[in-house]
Design a protein around this motif. Sequence first.
Motif, mmCIF file in Angstrom:
data_model
loop_
_atom_site.group_PDB
_atom_site.id
_atom_site.type_symbol
_atom_site.label_atom_id
_atom_site.label_comp_id
_atom_site.label_asym_id
_atom_site.label_seq_id
_atom_site.Cartn_x
_atom_site.Cartn_y
_atom_site.Cartn_z
ATOM 1 N N ARG A 192 0.856 -1.182 0.000
ATOM 2 C CA ARG A 192 0.000 0.000 0.000
ATOM 3 C C ARG A 192 0.893 1.233 0.000
ATOM 4 O O ARG A 192 1.581 1.514 0.987
ATOM 5 N N LEU A 193 0.894 1.927 -1.120
ATOM 6 C CA LEU A 193 1.631 3.179 -1.211
ATOM 7 C C LEU A 193 0.739 4.316 -0.730
ATOM 8 O O LEU A 193 -0.495 4.222 -0.801
ATOM 9 N N SER A 194 1.378 5.377 -0.285
ATOM 10 C CA SER A 194 0.628 6.561 0.102
ATOM 11 C C SER A 194 1.328 7.799 -0.432
ATOM 12 O O SER A 194 2.556 7.845 -0.493
ATOM 13 N N CYS A 195 0.534 8.780 -0.798
ATOM 14 C CA CYS A 195 1.047 10.074 -1.239
ATOM 15 C C CYS A 195 0.469 11.118 -0.295
ATOM 16 O O CYS A 195 -0.755 11.271 -0.206
ATOM 17 N N ALA A 196 1.346 11.811 0.391
ATOM 18 C CA ALA A 196 0.917 12.876 1.305
ATOM 19 C C ALA A 196 1.141 14.222 0.627
ATOM 20 O O ALA A 196 2.241 14.497 0.134
ATOM 21 N N ALA A 197 0.106 15.041 0.608
ATOM 22 C CA ALA A 197 0.174 16.328 -0.076
ATOM 23 C C ALA A 197 0.078 17.475 0.917
ATOM 24 O O ALA A 197 -0.689 17.411 1.882
ATOM 25 N N SER A 198 0.845 18.508 0.660
ATOM 26 C CA SER A 198 0.753 19.716 1.478
ATOM 27 C C SER A 198 -0.181 20.703 0.790
ATOM 28 O O SER A 198 -0.477 20.583 -0.392
ATOM 29 N N SER B 299 -7.392 5.682 -4.253
ATOM 30 C CA SER B 299 -8.426 6.365 -3.477
ATOM 31 C C SER B 299 -7.851 7.688 -2.987
ATOM 32 O O SER B 299 -6.683 7.984 -3.242
ATOM 33 N N ARG B 300 -8.666 8.459 -2.309
ATOM 34 C CA ARG B 300 -8.157 9.710 -1.752
ATOM 35 C C ARG B 300 -8.937 10.069 -0.492
ATOM 36 O O ARG B 300 -10.120 9.721 -0.352
ATOM 37 N N ASP B 301 -8.247 10.738 0.398
ATOM 38 C CA ASP B 301 -8.856 11.244 1.623
ATOM 39 C C ASP B 301 -8.582 12.742 1.641
ATOM 40 O O ASP B 301 -7.482 13.174 1.989
ATOM 41 N N ASN B 302 -9.569 13.512 1.245
ATOM 42 C CA ASN B 302 -9.375 14.961 1.130
ATOM 43 C C ASN B 302 -9.244 15.638 2.489
ATOM 44 O O ASN B 302 -8.735 16.757 2.577
ATOM 45 N N ALA B 303 -9.701 14.989 3.531
ATOM 46 C CA ALA B 303 -9.527 15.553 4.871
ATOM 47 C C ALA B 303 -8.092 15.375 5.357
ATOM 48 O O ALA B 303 -7.550 16.230 6.064
ATOM 49 N N ALA B 304 -7.482 14.260 4.983
ATOM 50 C CA ALA B 304 -6.120 13.960 5.420
ATOM 51 C C ALA B 304 -5.070 14.317 4.363
ATOM 52 O O ALA B 304 -3.874 14.188 4.612
ATOM 53 N N ASN B 305 -5.512 14.770 3.199
ATOM 54 C CA ASN B 305 -4.597 15.129 2.109
ATOM 55 C C ASN B 305 -3.719 13.960 1.675
ATOM 56 O O ASN B 305 -2.498 14.093 1.507
ATOM 57 N N THR B 306 -4.316 12.796 1.512
ATOM 58 C CA THR B 306 -3.550 11.618 1.090
ATOM 59 C C THR B 306 -4.208 10.915 -0.081
ATOM 60 O O THR B 306 -5.437 10.994 -0.270
#
Length: 127
Positions: free
Chosen positions: A19-25, A71-78
């Motif tokens: 499971r990869l994750s991308c964290a966005a600022s 997928s995306r989690d707009n609350a967590a920016n991931t």
Amino acid sequence: QVQLVESGGGLVQVGGSLRLSCAASGRTFSSYAMGWFRQAPGKEREFVAAISRSGDTTTYADSVKGRFTISRDNAANTVPLQMNTLKPEDTAVYYCAARYAYSGSTTVTSMAAYNYWGQGTQVTISS
């Protein structure tokens, strides 16, 4: 402006999962369409998966369809990328990308259309 950081890469056996994750600022993450791309040694970077800024539309490369889920989690920016039933040909550096999107349901599959890129995370599948 958006800064992207990928994580979750590693070494896994054929048939395994990662499971990869991308964290966005940035405070406007929900305004960006997101994508995952990969680049294997000696090959060009290629599209893997994309998701609209609203998260209601996804697009996959034929080579990963049915095995990968974006997928995306707009609350967590991931933006996670769940990868199952991994194959040796999935070995590559995986990159997260972002592009400002005016439409909530548009996915972007063209590498040239993305404005922001992460540094990449290595995924290696051993046989």
